[in-house]
Design a protein around this motif. Structure first.
Motif, mmCIF file in Angstrom:
data_model
loop_
_atom_site.group_PDB
_atom_site.id
_atom_site.type_symbol
_atom_site.label_atom_id
_atom_site.label_comp_id
_atom_site.label_asym_id
_atom_site.label_seq_id
_atom_site.Cartn_x
_atom_site.Cartn_y
_atom_site.Cartn_z
ATOM 1 N N GLU A 172 -22.666 77.937 -77.047
ATOM 2 C CA GLU A 172 -23.679 78.866 -77.571
ATOM 3 C C GLU A 172 -24.832 78.103 -78.225
ATOM 4 O O GLU A 172 -25.999 78.408 -78.005
ATOM 5 C CB GLU A 172 -23.040 79.824 -78.569
ATOM 6 C CG GLU A 172 -23.995 80.878 -79.089
ATOM 7 C CD GLU A 172 -23.314 81.836 -80.049
ATOM 8 O OE1 GLU A 172 -24.036 82.624 -80.659
ATOM 9 O OE2 GLU A 172 -22.082 81.793 -80.190
ATOM 10 N N THR A 224 -26.811 76.287 -75.414
ATOM 11 C CA THR A 224 -27.640 77.201 -74.633
ATOM 12 C C THR A 224 -28.852 77.654 -75.431
ATOM 13 O O THR A 224 -29.969 77.679 -74.918
ATOM 14 C CB THR A 224 -26.808 78.420 -74.198
ATOM 15 O OG1 THR A 224 -25.651 77.960 -73.509
ATOM 16 C CG2 THR A 224 -27.602 79.327 -73.293
ATOM 17 N N THR A 225 -28.656 78.009 -76.696
ATOM 18 C CA THR A 225 -29.776 78.434 -77.535
ATOM 19 C C THR A 225 -30.766 77.300 -77.738
ATOM 20 O O THR A 225 -31.985 77.500 -77.658
ATOM 21 C CB THR A 225 -29.263 78.921 -78.903
ATOM 22 O OG1 THR A 225 -28.261 79.906 -78.688
ATOM 23 C CG2 THR A 225 -30.389 79.508 -79.725
ATOM 24 N N GLN A 257 -32.763 76.928 -74.523
ATOM 25 C CA GLN A 257 -33.740 77.994 -74.319
ATOM 26 C C GLN A 257 -34.941 77.830 -75.239
ATOM 27 O O GLN A 257 -36.089 77.964 -74.804
ATOM 28 C CB GLN A 257 -33.090 79.354 -74.544
ATOM 29 C CG GLN A 257 -32.097 79.726 -73.481
ATOM 30 C CD GLN A 257 -31.311 80.962 -73.837
ATOM 31 O OE1 GLN A 257 -31.353 81.435 -74.977
ATOM 32 N NE2 GLN A 257 -30.575 81.487 -72.886
ATOM 33 N N LEU A 301 -31.513 73.533 -84.589
ATOM 34 C CA LEU A 301 -30.581 73.597 -83.477
ATOM 35 C C LEU A 301 -30.206 72.222 -82.953
ATOM 36 O O LEU A 301 -29.087 72.012 -82.497
ATOM 37 C CB LEU A 301 -31.172 74.451 -82.354
ATOM 38 C CG LEU A 301 -31.082 75.952 -82.590
ATOM 39 C CD1 LEU A 301 -31.892 76.705 -81.557
ATOM 40 C CD2 LEU A 301 -29.647 76.403 -82.560
#
Length: 132
Positions: free
Chosen positions: A92, A95-96, A99, A80
């Motif tokens: 997206e 945010t991933t 998290q 990521l």
């Protein structure tokens, strides 16, 4: 061992049984079919059994620390972070990434705050203030 996956499957099964417990007897009342109306207690017991199975499996998974998804965090964070570096405007991915890094760093807020800060700062500067 895949105890937690069994727990999630049992919980999903209980949800489907709850939907069936509402829908089938209601249709039975509308169509005056007594056999469908009599399904409600059986579906309630099946839903109870699925909930107990789910609760037991998730508690056992917590007791034995059987959360296999936490083992893949290092490779997920690396992938990521590469994706975030390639396209930092993709919300997206950002945010991933935030998290996963939040939970991988044992709930340390610093990496998450940095990612959200980098992601939201250009948007804040580009916003126009509307006055009523």
């Amino acid at each position: 061992m895949l105890i937690t996956e069994l727990g999630y499957f049992a919980l999903l099964t209980a949800f489907v049984l709850a939907l069936l417990q509402v829908i089938l007897p209601t249709i039975g009342v509308i169509r005056n079919q007594v056999a469908w109306q009599r399904l409600a207690p059986s579906l309630a017991w099946a839903q109870f059994a699925a909930m107990i199975t789910s609760f037991g499996a998730l508690i056992a998974g917590f007791y034995y620390n059987d959360f296999l998804s936490l083992e893949a965090t290092d490779s997920a964070i690396e992938a990521l972070s590469r994706a975030y570096r390639l396209s930092p405007d993709n919300e997206e991915i950002a945010t991933t990434y935030a998290q996963i890094s939040f939970f991988a760093n044992k709930v340390s807020l610093m990496p998450v705050a940095a990612v959200y800060y980098k992601m939201s700062l250009p948007k804040i500067h580009s916003m126009k203030v509307r006055r009523c």
